[in-house]
Write a protein that holds these residues in place. Structure first.
Motif, PDB file in Angstrom:
ATOM      1  N   UNK A   1      13.594  43.939   6.361  1.00  0.00           N
ATOM      2  CA  UNK A   1      14.370  43.062   7.628  1.00  0.00           C
ATOM      3  C   UNK A   1      15.128  42.088   7.008  1.00  0.00           C
ATOM      4  N   UNK A   2      14.390  41.056   6.267  1.00  0.00           N
ATOM      5  CA  UNK A   2      15.170  40.011   5.920  1.00  0.00           C
ATOM      6  C   UNK A   2      16.397  40.088   5.046  1.00  0.00           C
ATOM      7  N   UNK A   3      16.158  41.213   4.171  1.00  0.00           N
ATOM      8  CA  UNK A   3      17.023  41.481   2.753  1.00  0.00           C
ATOM      9  C   UNK A   3      18.288  42.016   3.565  1.00  0.00           C
ATOM     10  N   UNK A   4      18.007  43.026   4.623  1.00  0.00           N
ATOM     11  CA  UNK A   4      19.203  43.627   5.394  1.00  0.00           C
ATOM     12  C   UNK A   4      19.964  42.750   6.117  1.00  0.00           C
ATOM     13  N   UNK A   5      19.419  41.638   6.675  1.00  0.00           N
ATOM     14  CA  UNK A   5      20.188  40.799   7.302  1.00  0.00           C
ATOM     15  C   UNK A   5      21.029  40.051   6.332  1.00  0.00           C
ATOM     16  N   UNK A   6      20.379  39.682   4.864  1.00  0.00           N
ATOM     17  CA  UNK A   6      21.307  38.803   4.227  1.00  0.00           C
ATOM     18  C   UNK A   6      22.429  39.737   3.661  1.00  0.00           C
ATOM     19  N   UNK A   7      22.118  40.953   3.256  1.00  0.00           N
ATOM     20  CA  UNK A   7      23.141  42.018   2.625  1.00  0.00           C
ATOM     21  C   UNK A   7      24.257  42.218   3.710  1.00  0.00           C
ATOM     22  N   UNK A   8      23.774  42.260   5.064  1.00  0.00           N
ATOM     23  CA  UNK A   8      24.809  42.421   6.134  1.00  0.00           C
ATOM     24  C   UNK A   8      25.854  41.156   6.330  1.00  0.00           C
ATOM     25  N   UNK A   9      25.151  40.294   6.302  1.00  0.00           N
ATOM     26  CA  UNK A   9      25.918  38.763   6.216  1.00  0.00           C
ATOM     27  C   UNK A   9      26.878  38.625   5.159  1.00  0.00           C
ATOM     28  N   UNK A  10      26.651  39.176   3.972  1.00  0.00           N
ATOM     29  CA  UNK A  10      27.511  39.197   2.552  1.00  0.00           C
ATOM     30  C   UNK A  10      28.496  40.108   2.900  1.00  0.00           C
ATOM     31  N   UNK A  11      28.176  41.138   3.637  1.00  0.00           N
ATOM     32  CA  UNK A  11      29.321  42.225   3.734  1.00  0.00           C
ATOM     33  C   UNK A  11      30.199  41.850   4.784  1.00  0.00           C
TER      34      UNK A  11
ATOM     35  N   UNK B   1      18.349  61.425  13.126  1.00  0.00           N
ATOM     36  CA  UNK B   1      17.635  60.719  11.762  1.00  0.00           C
ATOM     37  C   UNK B   1      18.646  60.606  10.925  1.00  0.00           C
ATOM     38  N   UNK B   2      18.283  59.557  10.138  1.00  0.00           N
ATOM     39  CA  UNK B   2      19.274  58.849   8.802  1.00  0.00           C
ATOM     40  C   UNK B   2      18.229  58.659   7.724  1.00  0.00           C
ATOM     41  N   UNK B   3      18.874  58.784   6.417  1.00  0.00           N
ATOM     42  CA  UNK B   3      18.006  58.848   5.427  1.00  0.00           C
ATOM     43  C   UNK B   3      18.700  57.500   4.426  1.00  0.00           C
ATOM     44  N   UNK B   4      17.901  56.645   4.115  1.00  0.00           N
ATOM     45  CA  UNK B   4      18.391  55.432   3.280  1.00  0.00           C
ATOM     46  C   UNK B   4      17.306  54.679   2.559  1.00  0.00           C
ATOM     47  N   UNK B   5      17.613  54.635   1.201  1.00  0.00           N
ATOM     48  CA  UNK B   5      16.578  54.078   0.345  1.00  0.00           C
ATOM     49  C   UNK B   5      16.524  52.481   0.746  1.00  0.00           C
ATOM     50  N   UNK B   6      15.264  51.836   0.695  1.00  0.00           N
ATOM     51  CA  UNK B   6      15.006  50.290   0.673  1.00  0.00           C
ATOM     52  C   UNK B   6      15.946  49.949  -0.465  1.00  0.00           C
ATOM     53  N   UNK B   7      16.371  48.430  -0.076  1.00  0.00           N
ATOM     54  CA  UNK B   7      17.089  47.779  -1.153  1.00  0.00           C
ATOM     55  C   UNK B   7      15.868  47.171  -2.102  1.00  0.00           C
ATOM     56  N   UNK B   8      16.426  46.961  -3.218  1.00  0.00           N
ATOM     57  CA  UNK B   8      15.939  46.289  -4.424  1.00  0.00           C
ATOM     58  C   UNK B   8      16.610  44.925  -4.655  1.00  0.00           C
ATOM     59  N   UNK B   9      16.434  43.916  -4.294  1.00  0.00           N
ATOM     60  CA  UNK B   9      17.018  42.603  -4.759  1.00  0.00           C
ATOM     61  C   UNK B   9      16.811  42.265  -6.228  1.00  0.00           C
ATOM     62  N   UNK B  10      17.146  43.067  -7.280  1.00  0.00           N
ATOM     63  CA  UNK B  10      16.734  42.684  -8.705  1.00  0.00           C
ATOM     64  C   UNK B  10      17.939  42.837  -9.548  1.00  0.00           C
ATOM     65  N   UNK B  11      18.373  41.902 -10.051  1.00  0.00           N
ATOM     66  CA  UNK B  11      19.624  41.749 -10.887  1.00  0.00           C
ATOM     67  C   UNK B  11      19.102  42.376 -11.941  1.00  0.00           C
ATOM     68  N   UNK B  12      20.368  43.337 -12.640  1.00  0.00           N
ATOM     69  CA  UNK B  12      20.119  43.768 -14.069  1.00  0.00           C
ATOM     70  C   UNK B  12      19.981  42.889 -15.100  1.00  0.00           C
TER      71      UNK B  12
ATOM     72  N   UNK C   1      22.614  48.840  -0.025  1.00  0.00           N
ATOM     73  CA  UNK C   1      21.994  49.083   1.038  1.00  0.00           C
ATOM     74  C   UNK C   1      22.679  48.643   2.319  1.00  0.00           C
ATOM     75  N   UNK C   2      23.218  47.519   2.287  1.00  0.00           N
ATOM     76  CA  UNK C   2      24.246  47.263   3.390  1.00  0.00           C
ATOM     77  C   UNK C   2      25.044  47.989   3.650  1.00  0.00           C
ATOM     78  N   UNK C   3      25.952  48.674   2.821  1.00  0.00           N
ATOM     79  CA  UNK C   3      27.038  49.578   2.900  1.00  0.00           C
ATOM     80  C   UNK C   3      26.696  51.018   3.676  1.00  0.00           C
ATOM     81  N   UNK C   4      25.234  51.182   3.395  1.00  0.00           N
ATOM     82  CA  UNK C   4      24.654  52.388   3.941  1.00  0.00           C
ATOM     83  C   UNK C   4      24.228  52.154   5.227  1.00  0.00           C
TER      84      UNK C   4
END
Length: 421
Positions: A20-30, A213-224, A388-391
């Motif tokens: 929930x928290x990361x989705x908010x951040x990802x959407x805001x950054x988008x 129904x929608x299918x979307x993997x959870x985000x992973x906020x890990x830099x490579x 994830x935000x794009x999805x």
């Protein structure tokens, strides 16, 4: 676009809150305007500090902090939560284009569902577990130690002593599930599945609901970064709550059988039992940065041996991203990301099967090969926060397509007094 994200906590204390928290951040950054509604008073994740995120608190109490009778009553139907949520939605500077619900069982209760459905905008629910169908949320028989095979809310389901706490607690959960079904009624929900197995089970479990129904993997906020060197690790590592349904005890018993140390990061009801077992080391809860450091320094593999149909433990994805092989339960949605023998091993959640996989991981060549396979396969198609935000945006746009014109981004920015990016 203006999205309301509704969660009960504003910190990543568990998988649902983290998403929930990361989705908010990802959407805001988008570039999306986000109103994050936090039901329960408490700390706030720094990720929510963004000019396009408007955070709103409802000031509710966690039902587990209340006297038992009051927690039971408000868990079934919390009228005050519904009133506060309605007032918060009415007070938004501009109406929401869509609402995304992540949690509702710790404070909000089914009472908020009619409030959301009455808004006339799409309502989305991410299925982090099975509360939409199952009273205890896990579709798991705690009395039998195995997944459930009963029809939710059937006579057999109601009679089953499957709750991890007590039969009385089960009755409260049954009442809550019945209230939820009444609250949803003929309303339509959009549900997001985080693994393929969840989609496959949804037909029977969620019969009777009007769902898209929608299918979307959870985000992973890990830099490579550089891959880890798991062949230098000395232990099988488990990260998460130390519970029966998650199989923490299986890791300890299988590691002992394989003659390997077992390292646990987390806490929970099995803590005392695990501490008494030979070859076990418990670290308690650690920050995400500390967990990553432990994995890179100590892990030959990460094990996620869930006995229940876990939808998608994030620690599995984080291990793969670091180049650490994973031993995953065949019942877990995370096993879909593990290629058996290539990036780890997929096994049944029992001691013998796990011990066999651990035996193989005593071979440095196998550990090196599967660690490399984990890293390469993960980063070939990573589920980053931006992806994830794009999805999510694609899902939201599909939901609202064809509806009345919405406010422009400039008008939304003005209404929220957002700082120009």
């Amino acid at each position: 676009m203006h999205v309301v994200i509704l969660a009960e906590f504003a910190v990543a204390s568990g998988g649902a809150e983290k998403v929930a928290v990361e989705s908010a951040r990802g959407l805001a950054e988008a570039g999306v305007a986000v109103s994050f509604i936090q039901a329960i008073d408490g700390p706030v994740d720094p990720l929510l500090d963004h000019p396009r995120i408007n955070r709103i608190g409802l000031g509710l109490a966690d039902v587990w902090s209340l006297p038992a009778w009051k927690g039971a009553v408000t868990g079934i139907w919390h009228g005050e939560a519904a009133r506060r949520l309605a007032a918060a939605l009415d007070a938004l500077p501009v109406p929401a284009d869509c609402i995304h619900l992540h949690q509702w069982t710790r404070a909000l209760s089914p009472a908020v569902l009619p409030v959301l459905l009455a808004r006339g905008v799409p309502v989305t629910l991410t299925l982090h577990e099975y509360f939409l169908a199952c009273p205890n949320g896990l579709y798991y028989r705690f009395d039998q130690g195995e997944p459930c095979a009963l029809k939710p809310l059937s006579a057999s389901c109601v009679a089953a002593a499957c709750d991890p706490k007590s039969r009385l607690h089960k009755m409260v959960r049954v009442a809550r599930s019945a209230a939820m079904r009444t609250a949803i009624g003929s309303g339509r929900l959009d549900v997001v599945h985080v693994c393929d197995a969840s989609v496959a089970r949804a037909g029977a479990l969620l019969a009777g609901f009007d769902l898209r129904h929608h299918r979307l993997d959870n985000p992973v906020r890990t830099p490579q970064g550089a891959p880890a060197d798991p062949a230098q690790g000395d232990a099988i590592v488990y990260v998460g709550r130390l519970t029966q349904e998650k199989g923490a005890d299986l890791v300890a018993e299988a590691a002992r059988k394989a003659g390997m140390p077992a390292l646990f990061v987390g806490a929970g009801p099995l803590e005392d039992r695990l501490r008494a077992m030979p070859g076990v080391e418990l670290l308690g809860w650690r920050s995400p940065a500390e967990v990553e450091a432990v994995l890179r320094a100590r892990a030959r593999a990460v094990c996620a041996p869930s006995r229940w149909y876990e939808t998608g433990p994030l620690t599995v994805y984080e291990a793969l991203a670091a180049g650490i092989p994973v031993v995953a339960s065949a019942r877990s949605g995370a096993s879909e990301k593990v290629v058996d023998g290539v990036s780890g091993f997929v096994v049944e959640p029992d001691v013998d099967a796990l011990a066999t996989a651990f035996d193989r991981l005593a071979d440095n060549a196998i550990v090196h090969r599967t660690g490399q396979g984990a890293y390469e396969r993960y980063w070939a198609a990573p589920m980053t926060l931006s992806a994830y935000a794009d999805g999510l945006i694609r899902i939201y746009e599909a939901q609202i397509r064809g509806t009345a014109p919405k406010l422009s981004r400039q008008k939304i920015d003005s209404a929220f007094n957002f700082t120009a990016r």
